[in-house]
Each structure stands twice: as C-alpha cells, then as structure tokens.
Design an enzyme around this catalytic site. Structure first.
Site, mmCIF file in Angstrom:
data_model
loop_
_atom_site.group_PDB
_atom_site.id
_atom_site.type_symbol
_atom_site.label_atom_id
_atom_site.label_comp_id
_atom_site.label_asym_id
_atom_site.label_seq_id
_atom_site.Cartn_x
_atom_site.Cartn_y
_atom_site.Cartn_z
ATOM 1 N N ASP A 13 15.643 -18.608 50.100
ATOM 2 C CA ASP A 13 15.266 -19.985 49.766
ATOM 3 C C ASP A 13 13.821 -20.177 50.213
ATOM 4 O O ASP A 13 13.268 -19.344 50.935
ATOM 5 C CB ASP A 13 16.176 -20.976 50.508
ATOM 6 C CG ASP A 13 15.789 -22.430 50.250
ATOM 7 O OD1 ASP A 13 15.669 -22.809 49.076
ATOM 8 O OD2 ASP A 13 15.566 -23.186 51.217
ATOM 9 N N SER A 14 13.229 -21.305 49.809
ATOM 10 C CA SER A 14 11.880 -21.604 50.254
ATOM 11 C C SER A 14 11.837 -21.958 51.744
ATOM 12 O O SER A 14 10.767 -22.021 52.326
ATOM 13 C CB SER A 14 11.333 -22.780 49.440
ATOM 14 O OG SER A 14 12.205 -23.878 49.569
ATOM 15 N N CYS A 76 18.116 -21.256 46.099
ATOM 16 C CA CYS A 76 17.075 -22.274 45.936
ATOM 17 C C CYS A 76 17.092 -22.665 44.466
ATOM 18 O O CYS A 76 17.041 -21.782 43.593
ATOM 19 C CB CYS A 76 15.725 -21.672 46.317
ATOM 20 S SG CYS A 76 14.299 -22.701 45.930
ATOM 21 N N GLU A 155 13.370 -31.744 56.130
ATOM 22 C CA GLU A 155 12.776 -30.736 57.029
ATOM 23 C C GLU A 155 12.414 -31.388 58.373
ATOM 24 O O GLU A 155 12.434 -30.753 59.408
ATOM 25 C CB GLU A 155 11.513 -30.129 56.392
ATOM 26 C CG GLU A 155 11.784 -29.367 55.109
ATOM 27 C CD GLU A 155 11.814 -27.850 55.282
ATOM 28 O OE1 GLU A 155 11.246 -27.347 56.254
ATOM 29 O OE2 GLU A 155 12.429 -27.184 54.427
ATOM 30 N N CYS A 187 18.980 -29.597 44.647
ATOM 31 C CA CYS A 187 18.023 -28.967 45.556
ATOM 32 C C CYS A 187 18.828 -28.641 46.804
ATOM 33 O O CYS A 187 19.642 -29.469 47.247
ATOM 34 C CB CYS A 187 16.888 -29.936 45.882
ATOM 35 S SG CYS A 187 15.846 -29.389 47.241
HETATM 36 N N1 DGL Z 1 15.153 -25.465 48.398
HETATM 37 C C1 DGL Z 1 14.396 -25.819 47.246
HETATM 38 C C2 DGL Z 1 15.288 -26.093 46.044
HETATM 39 O O1 DGL Z 1 16.464 -25.950 46.117
HETATM 40 C C3 DGL Z 1 13.597 -27.058 47.445
HETATM 41 C C4 DGL Z 1 12.587 -27.023 48.486
HETATM 42 C C5 DGL Z 1 11.216 -26.719 47.970
HETATM 43 O O2 DGL Z 1 10.611 -27.526 47.258
HETATM 44 O O3 DGL Z 1 10.784 -25.649 48.310
HETATM 45 O O4 DGL Z 1 14.792 -26.461 45.027
#
Ligand code: DGL
Length: 275
Positions: A13-14, A76, A155, A187
């Site tokens: 994930d990010s 993600c 976050e 998300c």
């Molecule tokens: N975790 C990312 C997603 O599910 C969102 C967070 C980001 O913008 O990096 O889209």
C-alpha cells in the site's frame, strides 16, 4: 523441496491503509504468512499520475519478489486502479487488487441500483470502480466522490474528531443527495473511519469494505492455484509477519500494532527507489 504454499503473501500500500486489508487476511486466512510493504515516504498516491503510481508499484513488486512471495495483494485502491494490469503481467505469480472484489460486493449489496464510491482523486478519475461494477451489473448507476482530505486526517489519527466529521459531511452530502443505498469505502484508509461514517449515514446504507471481500477472493484464488497454506507454522518456526516501509519505520510499527491482532515487533526501512 520447499512447498510453495508455505511461502508468504506479499501485500503493499502507499502507507498504513493496506493494514486494513492485512487485518482481514489475518482474520480469514490465519495460517498465512505476510510480507507487507508500506510506501510511507511517497504517500499519498491518490494525488499522483498513473505513470508515477505504476512506477512505484513496479518498484515495490520487484522488492517483494526478493522475499520469496507466492502471491501479491495490491492492498491500495489507487495502485489497484492504475497498476494491476502491469503488475499482473510482470509478477509471474497470482496478483489480486482490492477494486474488483469491492465492486462485486457493491453490485450484490445495492437494492436500488445506486452506488456511491468514496475514494482518492486518482481512483475516482480512473473510473475503475464504475467500470468494474458496470461489468458485473450494467443496471447499477455509480456516483464517485473524491475525498482527498481524508487520508491525511486518518494518518494523523484524527478519527472521531470534529474536523473529520465536518469533512465527512461535506463528502457524503452529494452521495446521499443521489439517493445511493450503498457506499464503497474505496480507499484502504477509510475502513478506519467506518464507525463515524456509519453514524453519519444511518443504518440503512450498505457500507462496503473491499478489504473483507479481497480476503475472501484471495482465499478462493489460493485454493484454485493450490497455494493455500493448510497448517500453522510449527512451534518455534520463523516469525510469520514481516513489515517493510520506505520511511518512518517506528511510527509505522506503532500504528500497525494498534490495528493488527498480532505482535508487530518492528518494521524495516528499505531504499525502495533502488528496486
Ligand atoms: N491507500 C490508498 C488507497 O487505497 C490511499 C492513500 C493514498 O492516497 O496514497 O487508495
């Protein structure tokens, strides 16, 4: 010879959001080992272009492949929306994202055929959920709502907070005006806001957490490929979960510990741009 089914699953994930997917996998596939990568140095992905997200996802895939993983979960939505085809073509092992399983669940849940999608700007722009839902049931109308301010709030740990509630009201209003009966939490950060969202929308709206459905789809995929781990690791075997990040390892480990039902121990920082 080592049994491939005993190898871990790679998740990425990010940042911390994918931990909500890891949590569902741990709950539903308790024998599996996990290698998680959170791109904490480069979060958010949701405001970046397709080209950048694909490049990041490919670097992470190359790193995960050094960890002997048997499958990849793109935990993600933004990376799933933009990079699943590239990663599937290159990984050489089964790959699953969160968008398709979430779309299946939403199409099944809606009764009035009106589905709202809350996601990052990039995911909304990609129209991945709209297209996936249309493939499953063309009669379903979808309404996207980009929610760029939610990721930083989560976050920051501002969950049941007056500022977050106000922001959520702004984002939910247009969807509720469209009379949706189902909202996709599109998300991976948003399931952490689920209780607050539930309070704001009432109990008549289906809230879809793609993470749950992704864990179910992963189980099915591993079964089909004969890659499901059948037994728990033996007593004294190596620790089954490994966490890697691109920055802020300690902060990540603390957060992971607060939401996962396992002992997180540590996270290791990796120079991901070298992969
Ligand atoms: N975790 C990312 C997603 O599910 C969102 C967070 C980001 O913008 O990096 O889209």
């Amino acid at each position: 010879m080592d049994n491939i089914a005993d190898e871990p699953i790679g998740l990425f994930d990010s940042g911390i959001g994918g931990l909500t997917v890891a949590r569902e996998i741990l709950r539903n596939l308790p024998h599996e080992q996990i290698v998680y990568f959170g791109d904490t140095a480069r979060v958010p992905y949701g405001s970046k272009t397709r080209e950048t997200v694909v490049r990041y996802a490919e670097q992470i895939m190359r790193f995960l492949l050094t960890q002997n993983i048997k499958a990849i979960v793109i935990a993600c939505n933004t990376a799933s929306a933009y990079a699943i085809d590239d990663i599937s073509a290159q990984a050489g092992r089964p790959v699953i994202g969160v968008v398709e399983p979430g779309a299946v669940m939403a199409a099944q849940a809606t009764e009035n055929k009106r589905v709202g999608i809350m996601a990052t700007a990039a995911t909304i722009e990609s129209r991945s959920y709209d297209k996936a839902i249309a493939r499953i049931d063309p009669a379903v109308q979808t309404f996207g709502q980009a929610c760029p301010i939610l990721v930083p709030l989560v976050e920051e740990g501002w969950i049941d907070d007056p500022v977050t509630i106000e922001v959520l009201k702004r984002y939910l209003h247009p969807l509720l005006e469209k009379d949706v009966d189902t909202i996709v939490l599109g998300c991976t950060h948003y399931p952490l806001l689920r209780k607050v969202i539930r309070r704001l929308v009432g109990d008549k709206i289906h809230l879809i957490n793609p993470a749950y459905e992704t864990a179910q789809a992963l189980k099915k995929l591993l079964e089909e490929k004969k890659l499901l781990r059948e037994k728990p690791a033996e007593e004294g075997a190596r620790y089954p979960y490994r966490f890697f990040v691109s920055d802020n390892a300690e902060r990540f480990a603390d957060f992971a510990q607060s939401i996962l039902p396992v002992d997180v121990r540590t996270a290791t920082k990796i120079p991901i741009e070298h992969y």
